[in-house]
Write a protein that holds these residues in place. Structure first.
Motif, mmCIF file in Angstrom:
data_model
loop_
_atom_site.group_PDB
_atom_site.id
_atom_site.type_symbol
_atom_site.label_atom_id
_atom_site.label_comp_id
_atom_site.label_asym_id
_atom_site.label_seq_id
_atom_site.Cartn_x
_atom_site.Cartn_y
_atom_site.Cartn_z
ATOM 1 N N ILE A 120 2.739 49.929 2.407
ATOM 2 C CA ILE A 120 3.138 51.322 2.229
ATOM 3 C C ILE A 120 2.349 51.940 1.084
ATOM 4 O O ILE A 120 2.397 51.447 -0.047
ATOM 5 C CB ILE A 120 4.659 51.435 1.946
ATOM 6 C CG1 ILE A 120 5.468 50.815 3.096
ATOM 7 C CG2 ILE A 120 5.051 52.880 1.731
ATOM 8 C CD1 ILE A 120 6.978 50.870 2.877
ATOM 9 N N ASP A 121 1.633 53.013 1.391
ATOM 10 C CA ASP A 121 0.936 53.782 0.356
ATOM 11 C C ASP A 121 1.866 54.872 -0.158
ATOM 12 O O ASP A 121 2.388 55.677 0.628
ATOM 13 C CB ASP A 121 -0.331 54.426 0.924
ATOM 14 C CG ASP A 121 -1.381 53.402 1.305
ATOM 15 O OD1 ASP A 121 -1.313 52.273 0.798
ATOM 16 O OD2 ASP A 121 -2.272 53.729 2.110
ATOM 17 N N THR A 122 2.058 54.905 -1.453
ATOM 18 C CA THR A 122 2.937 55.908 -2.074
ATOM 19 C C THR A 122 2.086 56.851 -2.910
ATOM 20 O O THR A 122 1.403 56.416 -3.848
ATOM 21 C CB THR A 122 3.991 55.238 -2.966
ATOM 22 O OG1 THR A 122 4.741 54.296 -2.182
ATOM 23 C CG2 THR A 122 4.935 56.274 -3.555
ATOM 24 N N ALA A 123 2.113 58.125 -2.544
ATOM 25 C CA ALA A 123 1.339 59.149 -3.265
ATOM 26 C C ALA A 123 2.259 59.888 -4.236
ATOM 27 O O ALA A 123 3.384 60.254 -3.874
ATOM 28 C CB ALA A 123 0.713 60.126 -2.273
ATOM 29 N N ILE A 124 1.774 60.115 -5.446
ATOM 30 C CA ILE A 124 2.571 60.727 -6.519
ATOM 31 C C ILE A 124 1.903 62.034 -6.934
ATOM 32 O O ILE A 124 0.673 62.102 -7.043
ATOM 33 C CB ILE A 124 2.668 59.775 -7.723
ATOM 34 C CG1 ILE A 124 3.094 58.375 -7.246
ATOM 35 C CG2 ILE A 124 3.630 60.292 -8.771
ATOM 36 C CD1 ILE A 124 2.530 57.251 -8.050
ATOM 37 N N ASN A 125 2.673 63.036 -7.181
ATOM 38 C CA ASN A 125 2.093 64.365 -7.390
ATOM 39 C C ASN A 125 1.501 64.576 -8.779
ATOM 40 O O ASN A 125 0.504 65.288 -8.938
ATOM 41 C CB ASN A 125 3.141 65.453 -7.094
ATOM 42 C CG ASN A 125 4.360 65.364 -8.015
ATOM 43 O OD1 ASN A 125 4.745 64.283 -8.460
ATOM 44 N ND2 ASN A 125 4.976 66.510 -8.284
ATOM 45 N N ILE A 126 2.089 63.989 -9.837
ATOM 46 C CA ILE A 126 1.675 64.416 -11.182
ATOM 47 C C ILE A 126 1.313 63.268 -12.122
ATOM 48 O O ILE A 126 1.105 63.491 -13.316
ATOM 49 C CB ILE A 126 2.780 65.257 -11.859
ATOM 50 C CG1 ILE A 126 4.084 64.452 -11.937
ATOM 51 C CG2 ILE A 126 2.977 66.572 -11.144
ATOM 52 C CD1 ILE A 126 5.152 65.118 -12.789
#
Length: 542
Positions: A59-65
């Motif tokens: 699972i790739d988890t993308a974070i905004n900041i």
């Protein structure tokens, strides 16, 4: 804003993981160090596979900041708190070590990624990003970006979907949901720009289309074979990376379809060639499709004792079989005089051993195949005529074909030079198929049946003689004991003498002790150059 949304039903374990990540985001927000809330999204392949019912533990988890490493460190910090341990019933096995994967553009890693094993999932953490490419490189300048910018930089719309953990919704910024429904592989941006930015995407799209059973957008297909894109693929992409993509294609569920795409899009001479050489000849690939169509037919029609089951028995040999089908056209390119050799290994500096044949060079330089495979294909190329001759002898019922030692020793010789002697036979079959096989529906299949019957009869005969395991036959005597029995010192004569012993064993499969083999060597001592002072063996000696 997303162009469309959808919902995903999470498993209990996925829900547990999602809640832990959201608690980590809340933990960070409460610290007051960020100017806006942390928003988490699962991205790309997991979303795509989940929508079509394929389970994935990556699972790739993308974070905004924030960066992936910063977020992952906070998760590890949070999971040390007694309240969190109790809430999620965390054991030592549930939380793995944090691994930081450094930026490596040549391996398609344009940004540092941090991976943590959580509840059985391999979870990658990385920030949302946008990429800007220079004309002469596939390595972009990477910056923090929005979810839409992150989606637009991806290779295909079906890989550009996000599952927003905060809203429980799939977010689509690029028509990915519609393309999923249509089973279409399309680029988020204009295809020519997408492929010239990163030509590796040409191969990735082929891989995804083959794996998922989707079709490639005609507009993208048209550009994928553009000479400018092909030249960019040759110049900007490392051959190791080409090999990695090809390996993923051929280890997938639809390897034939992958090779068909490569053929249809005119990519063969870009992939299976030495990009640093302009002087090498090019193989004729007009009949290449017959090799992989034949292999696919064998795979689809495998039964106990069939050609496929006899020659291919493991995942490794299955992958190798498709690689052999891929490079089979090179076998028809004549060797140069200095390339002719029965020794497949790569020559060392100062060695007079000839370089590998063109077919092995295509594997070694084109896709950076392993030394093991290059040795195999060199041996397969060098032994092909012998294999064809023996097959013909079996079909014509030549007098010697029932000599168990003759056939068994031949198989041992093939295997000793490059290993996988069964795949060497398969290679000979596939090369012949390019002149014999037919895939035209209007053509009677009798010629195909006759072609396969000849190979099946050959393999059946080897099994009837019980020589299929000849390469692993355990000798009844080793060199030391043989030398002692003859009363001489070991020497250069030993290799041939031991072969004589093995041949004797093949003629005498029920033998349990080696006296007969020793006597055979003694009788042929002059021919084998056994030292002249070998003692005179009497009947009681053997």
């Amino acid at each position: 804003m997303p162009t469309a949304t959808a919902s995903i039903a999470l498993s209990a374990q996925e829900t547990k993981l999602k809640n832990l990540l959201l608690d980590a985001a809340k933990y960070i927000d409460q610290s007051g160090t960020n100017y806006e809330p942390v928003i988490l999204r699962w991205a790309g392949g997991w979303v795509r596979d989940k929508l079509i019912g394929i389970e994935s533990h990556d699972i790739d988890t993308a974070i905004n900041i924030m960066t992936g490493e910063a977020f992952a460190l906070k998760i590890c910090e949070l999971c040390e708190q007694a309240e969190i341990i109790a809430r999620y019933e965390i054991t030592d096995a549930d939380i793995g070590n944090l691994h930081k994967i450094a930026r490596n553009p040549e391996k398609s890693k344009h940004l540092e990624t941090t991976t943590v094993k959580l509840f059985g999932y391999d979870v990658d953490f990385v920030n949302l990003r946008k990429e800007t490419y220079a004309d002469d490189s596939r390595n972009p300048q990477v910056e923090f970006g929005t979810a839409e910018e992150d989606a637009l930089r991806r290779d295909a719309t079906v890989n550009a979907l996000f599952y927003n953990l905060n809203t429980d919704q799939v977010e689509d910024f690029t028509s990915g949901l519609a393309d999923m429904k249509s089973k279409l592989i399309r680029t988020p941006l204009e295809p020519f720009q997408t492929f010239t930015d990163d030509p590796l995407r040409v191969l990735r799209l082929i891989r995804f289309a083959s794996r998922l059973g989707f079709t490639i957008d005609p507009a993208a297909e048209k550009v994928m074979g553009d000479s400018r894109v092909l030249e960019a693929l040759r110049l900007k992409i490392s051959r190791e990376r080409v090999g990695v993509e090809l390996e993923k294609m051929l280890k997938g569920n639809h390897p034939r379809r992958s090779l068909q795409y490569i053929n249809d899009l005119g990519l063969y001479h870009i992939i299976f060639t030495n990009p640093a050489s302009t002087a090498e000849p090019k193989p004729d690939i007009s009949n290449w499709n017959l090799a992989y169509e034949c292999l696919d037919f064998l795979r689809q029609n495998k039964t106990p004792g069939s050609i496929y089951n006899v020659l291919i028995g493991t995942e490794e040999t299955s992958y190798y079989s498709w690689l052999l089908a891929a490079i089979a056209p090179w076998d028809q390119v004549p060797d140069l005089p200095h390339q002719i050799s029965d020794k497949p290994s790569q020559p060392s500096k100062g060695s007079k051993r000839p370089p590998p044949p063109f077919v092995a060079l295509a594997a070694r330089e084109g896709i950076k195949a392993t030394t093991k495979f290059c040795n195999l294909v060199t041996a397969a190329h060098n032994h092909r005529e012998d294999i064809m001759s023996l097959k013909t002898a079996v079909s014509q019922k030549a007098a010697y074909i029932n000599e168990r030692d003759t056939l068994g020793m031949q198989i041992r010789r093939w295997d000793s030079k490059g290993g996988h002697w069964r795949l060497q036979i398969l290679y000979a079959l596939l090369v012949e198929a390019m002149q014999t096989w037919t895939v035209e529906p209007s053509v009677n299949s009798a010629s195909n049946d006759e072609f396969l019957h000849g190979w099946q009869m050959f393999l059946d005969h080897l099994q009837e003689l019980d020589v299929m395991d000849a390469p692993s036959l355990k000798r009844l005597i080793d060199g030391t004991r043989l030398a002692n029995a003859l009363g001489v010192k070991p020497g250069t004569w030993m290799t041939r003498a031991l072969d004589v012993c093995v041949a004797w064993q093949l003629r005498n499969p029920d033998a349990t002790e080696p006296s007969g083999a020793i006597h055979e060597v003694y009788k042929r001592r002059d021919e084998l150059n056994v030292p002249a002072h070998a003692k005179n063996l009497t009947g009681s000696d053997w």
